[in-house]
Design an enzyme around this catalytic site. Structure first.
Site, PDB file in Angstrom:
ATOM      1  N   GLU A  26       3.047  27.244 -20.150  1.00  0.00           N
ATOM      2  CA  GLU A  26       4.015  26.290 -20.707  1.00  0.00           C
ATOM      3  C   GLU A  26       3.449  25.523 -21.900  1.00  0.00           C
ATOM      4  O   GLU A  26       4.175  25.218 -22.858  1.00  0.00           O
ATOM      5  CB  GLU A  26       4.453  25.304 -19.618  1.00  0.00           C
ATOM      6  CG  GLU A  26       5.319  25.929 -18.529  1.00  0.00           C
ATOM      7  CD  GLU A  26       4.509  26.597 -17.437  1.00  0.00           C
ATOM      8  OE1 GLU A  26       5.115  27.180 -16.527  1.00  0.00           O
ATOM      9  OE2 GLU A  26       3.251  26.528 -17.488  1.00  0.00           O
ATOM     10  N   ARG A  85       3.416  20.106 -17.309  1.00  0.00           N
ATOM     11  CA  ARG A  85       2.189  20.708 -17.833  1.00  0.00           C
ATOM     12  C   ARG A  85       2.132  20.686 -19.364  1.00  0.00           C
ATOM     13  O   ARG A  85       1.066  20.810 -19.938  1.00  0.00           O
ATOM     14  CB  ARG A  85       2.067  22.147 -17.350  1.00  0.00           C
ATOM     15  CG  ARG A  85       1.866  22.241 -15.850  1.00  0.00           C
ATOM     16  CD  ARG A  85       1.431  23.615 -15.425  1.00  0.00           C
ATOM     17  NE  ARG A  85       0.675  23.546 -14.186  1.00  0.00           N
ATOM     18  CZ  ARG A  85       0.001  24.558 -13.667  1.00  0.00           C
ATOM     19  NH1 ARG A  85      -0.007  25.711 -14.291  1.00  0.00           N
ATOM     20  NH2 ARG A  85      -0.659  24.415 -12.549  1.00  0.00           N
ATOM     21  N   LYS A 138       4.935  44.470  -4.904  1.00  0.00           N
ATOM     22  CA  LYS A 138       5.812  43.373  -4.507  1.00  0.00           C
ATOM     23  C   LYS A 138       6.993  43.931  -3.710  1.00  0.00           C
ATOM     24  O   LYS A 138       7.629  44.901  -4.127  1.00  0.00           O
ATOM     25  CB  LYS A 138       6.307  42.652  -5.760  1.00  0.00           C
ATOM     26  CG  LYS A 138       6.900  41.278  -5.544  1.00  0.00           C
ATOM     27  CD  LYS A 138       7.144  40.614  -6.899  1.00  0.00           C
ATOM     28  CE  LYS A 138       7.687  39.215  -6.757  1.00  0.00           C
ATOM     29  NZ  LYS A 138       7.897  38.573  -8.070  1.00  0.00           N
TER      30      LYS A 138
END
Length: 640
Positions: A374, A402, A289
């Site tokens: 979640e 969600r 990254k």
């Protein structure tokens, strides 16, 4: 002329040499740093997939062979390669380039949600459609991060993909992170594989096989039917040289990797092999990254996952800001945790963005990062509450969508004391439709027994959070917007039932000795109290009679609001949530049940998906800024 200047469509990549593609990767990386530094956006993730995205488009035939990016915040390189480089000055701006894939922008964009762990399900469905349309020989490619693979939806999709013979190519973009380092047993397994890349590359025969693949691909321009026969020669070599892993083989899926994610030649060889392989296959690609930009790589927090405007050389943020809502919550959570040992905190892979990092550092044994999950976070929190703890689950408002079933059935039904802290509630702006938090009041307010707070300023956030964690017989929600906390808005007085009166007309409200000027009650929700106060003060100065009340706790509806509404000539509910099913709807229902027929008007977000623009632009566009609110209220008064 640069390689980037010569590029118009993905097909142009297929005639480029390896050296030209390497040059293109460097130019794209410089382009990203320059453009995203000026606009803000997801810089680190895109710097990490430059070579991977080039290789994907050089091998596969987009859009006939769809390339689906999970979450799609790492699709900037994809946008550049599909003819949108000249639009990057408008990135994330109103009517400009979206920060995610967008179906209206390009035929190469298949999805546009910014929620994680969905790409494999899309790919499963698209591959089924191709088979039914007689195009089963075409591939569907899903690029999914190791962080997204911590979400259960990915494994539901893998369960279906693995049992098929459909041509689904799953590229695991493994950088060891989502926002923060990836957690869990799956992450440990991938990390062990990543650590063996250096060992793989020196195994006898491996380099020879890879070089053979590169030569073959180069000779054929990295495309063409001849590639299929040539790649069979390297097929067995690759199969025996990759690191064995039971993780995917137990599903019955072919695994290739790990591949060095910044070596275009290695990527091309592996992807070309995947292109001709019959059936589902996983390519494990190890990337870094922020690759190529030292400030991003060295950023320990999140490797510049998402930035504002920064210096393109140093990576330092430009401009100063006031303390944000998130930091206020973070400080208050720490204070509460020092006082109460039963306070625990949970995050779904977003400790930094939701303000839980200081808590994690101070109370590591009481902090739980469950990954991008979640649903699991909310039900796990309910289990903690059953065990005598008081969990605080901090998520973005949009991601609570969600976990609604878990909130409803796993927490509220059994009346467990779980506090949900919703960051980025209401209109968020530049991240677009799927990141806006305009739905949370509508979905939480229908949960039986729930208590929902919408603080108007930092002082009220501290106060209402403390009230939330004191509740012991059911779930509580505290919601606040993105960005800086505004100025303190003091109440004229607080009612016995806990409502704050912020503005009263001269002489007080509900005056019987006044003229026929209508009495208007404005119910201000959350941060919109600032706009409501500004509009009311101006209207009162013009001779109107406006009272502004902040109920503080917006669900259930405070009975005092019914009493106030009964003596008013009109009620206006001013909220930064969706108009359908929002707090205005809840108050209307309560007034109807009490047979109070005072007219009610709503200032709320319309029943549409918000487009990307700044928060202030979006609010103004739908008539929710202070001046538009004043005009609307004045017009409604005139129509009484």
């Amino acid at each position: 002329m640069s390689s980037l200047d010569q590029l118009n469509l993905p097909a142009d990549l297929k005639s480029m040499s390896g050296a030209e593609l390497d040059q293109l990767a460097g130019e794209i990386r410089e382009f990203l740093i320059e453009k995203v530094s000026a606009t803000g956006g997801h810089l680190g993730p895109n710097l990490g997939v430059v070579e991977l995205t080039i290789a994907l488009h050089a091998v596969f035939d987009s859009p006939d062979e769809p390339i689906i990016f999970d979450t799609s915040h790492q699709s900037y390189v994809h946008k550049i390669l599909t003819g949108r480089a000249d639009q990057f000055d408008t990135l994330r701006k109103k009517e400009g380039l979206s920060g995610y894939t967008s179906r209206i922008e390009s035929e190469h964009d298949w999805t546009e949600s910014s929620h994680a762990s969905a790409a494999l399900s899309y790919a499963d469905g698209l591959s089924k459609a191709k088979v039914l349309h007689g195009k089963g020989g075409k591939n569907v490619v899903a690029v999914v991060g190791d962080g997204a693979l911590t979400g259960g939806m990915c494994w539901e999709a893998l369960n279906n993909i693995a049992e098929s013979d459909r041509n689904v190519v799953i590229v695991v973009n493994d950088n060891g992170r989502s926002y923060s380092p990836t957690i869990g047993g799956f992450a440990r397994n991938l990390d062990e594989l990543r650590s063996q890349i250096a060992q793989i590359r020196i195994q006898p025969g491996y380099d020879e096989v890879m070089e053979q693949g590169k030569r073959t691909l180069k000779a054929m321009g990295w495309v063409g039917e001849r590639a299929f026969d040539a790649l069979h020669a390297m097929k067995e070599g690759i199969k025996h040289q990759v690191v064995p892993t039971q993780m995917f083989q137990d599903l019955g899926m072919k695994y290739v990797g790990p591949i060095e994610g910044h070596d275009i030649g290695s990527l091309m060889a592996a992807l070309a092999y995947a292109k001709q392989y019959d059936g589902p296959l996983i390519i494990h690609v190890a990337t870094e990254k922020g690759h190529g930009f030292a400030p991003a790589v060295n950023d320990e927090a999140d490797q510049m996952h998402s930035t504002g405007v920064i210096d393109p050389v140093t990576g330092e943020a430009l401009g100063q800001s006031r303390p944000g809502w998130t930091s206020v919550f973070s400080e208050e959570l720490l204070r509460a945790a020092h006082e109460r040992e039963d306070i625990v905190a949970l995050t779904a892979a977003m400790a930094g963005p939701t303000g839980l990092t200081p808590f994690a550092e101070k109370f590591p044994s009481r902090f739980f990062d469950v990954g991008i999950a979640e649903q699991h976070a909310v039900t796990s929190a309910s289990g903690m509450a059953l065990g005598g703890l008081h969990p605080v689950v901090a998520v973005y408002s949009t991601f609570l969508n969600r976990a609604f079933d878990q909130l409803l059935m796993d927490v509220a039904l059994i009346k467990q004391p779980v506090t949900l802290v919703l960051d980025r509630a209401g209109v968020t702006g530049s991240d677009g439709a799927s990141h806006n938090g305009v739905w949370d009041m509508a979905i939480t307010s229908i949960v039986p027994g729930i208590r929902v707070a919408a603080p108007r300023d930092a002082d009220r956030l501290r106060e209402e959070f403390r009230e939330a964690i004191a509740v012991e017989d059911g779930p509580t929600v505290v919601r606040f917007p993105k960005g800086d906390a505004g100025p303190a808005i003091d109440a004229v007085h607080r009612t016995p039932g806990g409502c704050d009166i912020l503005v009263e007309p001269v002489g007080g409200g509900n005056s019987e000795d006044n003229d026929d000027t209508p009495e208007v009650l404005v119910v201000a929700i959350g941060e919109f109290a600032e706009n409501a106060v500004a509009a009311a003060n101006q209207l009162n100065g013009e001779g109107h009679r406006i009272t502004v009340v902040d109920p503080r706790w917006i669900a259930p509806v405070n009975p005092e609001l019914v009493e106030m509404a009964a003596t008013a000539d009109m009620v206006v509910v001013y909220e930064d949530g969706i108009v359908r099913g929002g707090i205005g709807s809840a108050i209307s229902e309560v007034l109807s049940a009490a047979e109070v027929d005072t007219p009610l008007r709503r200032l709320a977000f319309p029943d549409v998906f918000p487009k990307h623009a700044s928060r202030s632009q979006l609010i103004a566009d739908v008539g929710l800024d202070a001046e538009s609110a004043r005009t609307s209220i004045e017009e409604w008064i005139g129509n009484l």
